[in-house]
Design an enzyme around this catalytic site. Sequence first.
Site, PDB file in Angstrom:
ATOM      1  CE  LYS A 139      -7.458  -0.313  -8.373  1.00 49.12           C
ATOM      2  NZ  LYS A 139      -8.253   0.641  -7.612  1.00 49.12           N
TER       3      LYS A 139
ATOM      4  CE  LYS B  30      -9.425 -13.345  -1.210  1.00 50.01           C
ATOM      5  NZ  LYS B  30      -8.519 -12.352  -0.682  1.00 50.01           N
TER       6      LYS B  30
ATOM      7  CE  LYS C  79     -21.130  -9.195  -8.588  1.00 50.00           C
ATOM      8  NZ  LYS C  79     -21.421  -7.873  -9.054  1.00 50.00           N
TER       9      LYS C  79
END
Length: 393
Positions: A113, A258, A261
């Site tokens: 992240k 996959k 969003k």
Amino acid sequence: MANKRVFSGIQPSGDLHIGNYLGAMVNWVRGQGEHDNVFCIVDLHAITVPQDPKILKKRILENAKMYLAAGIDPKKSTLFVQSDRPEHSELAWILNCFTYMGEMNRMTQFKEKSNQTKVRTEMKKILKKQKGYTTKYLEKRLDELKDAKTNTQEWFESVMLEIQKEQFDQEIEATIDNYFASNATVGLFDYPVLMAADILLYDTDEVPVGDDQKQHVEIARDIAKRVNNKFGKVFTVPEPIIKKEGARIMSLVDPTKKMAKSDDSENSYVLLRDNADTIYKKFARATTDSENVIKFDKEKKPGISNLLNIMSVATETPIPELEKKYADSNYGEFKKDVADCVIELLKPLQEKLAEYDKNEDYVRKVLKDGAEAVAPRAQATLERVKKAVGLGL
Ligand code: TRP
């Protein structure tokens, strides 16, 4: 025997899509009656990366609506917002004092992240080109040239080799790691401890998580055991339950990836709020192949296989049956039918969403009631911990 206590954290992410729904949410709703389920919208986790306050607030409510519409029943499960229960932050602080820097350093999600791959790759290129960096390395080795015995040609070759070699790459990696680590927040670094607090507050027996979160549940176990070893039994040691992935729904644009969003193309996913028109359009544009044969073959026909899979899960029909049914159809007809199935699947969910949109106070009340319902347990755990550690009067 009392029901097993199950805790799940939900990231208040943006719009949910049919991949989330068919892959995960459906499973959450199942087995609701069997366990004592706590679902927590983890807004405190969300702010470990930058958030727009207005959008975050909206998403918290939107997520609650989505989960309720998908079938989480407040009579059977508890749904609440993490920051509504101050015990999460408070326990996280105490647990911080029983967690080692080294343990946190090993957490991979933090690394992922905090350093976006794209930026990293770019930086690497620049650093590799950057003269300054090479110069620094050269400086270190220039001293060798003072020694008359050094063969200049050999020296040069060895330096050049070194520059291209792994060691140099590692230096670059380390520089980039450092850069990103010092620009990530302490909150992001501490994310797993807050997650451990979530889990341990409720004497959780089981934590259903995806594979990527297993490491975090392991940390929660380690911390729980460590505290128990020091002070006697304070915490229940939780078990990670690695969710068997539900349907793996792929992108409509690139069916080898996959559905996500974060994808650049809006056509790659179907949002739970998409209207019929949009859904028809997205399926009509879905990537397929030029064979015009409706057959499941993930390798050779990923697009058609994905559509078959979506239809199969949406209608609870085995794929071979669908293959038979569509043996004489063309892709256009099939795509329209897949869209119809998804529209049908989403209809009840969207109807409920519309109800909740008109009655947001109801959703807020569910969340507030949820936070109140879990209060006694959270408070009891926190009191136990404080007493064990020797805090307060
Ligand atoms: N980290 C989890 C995720 O990204 C969310 C989460 C927060 C969670 N607290 C939790 C999951 C406690 C399980 C238990 O998906």
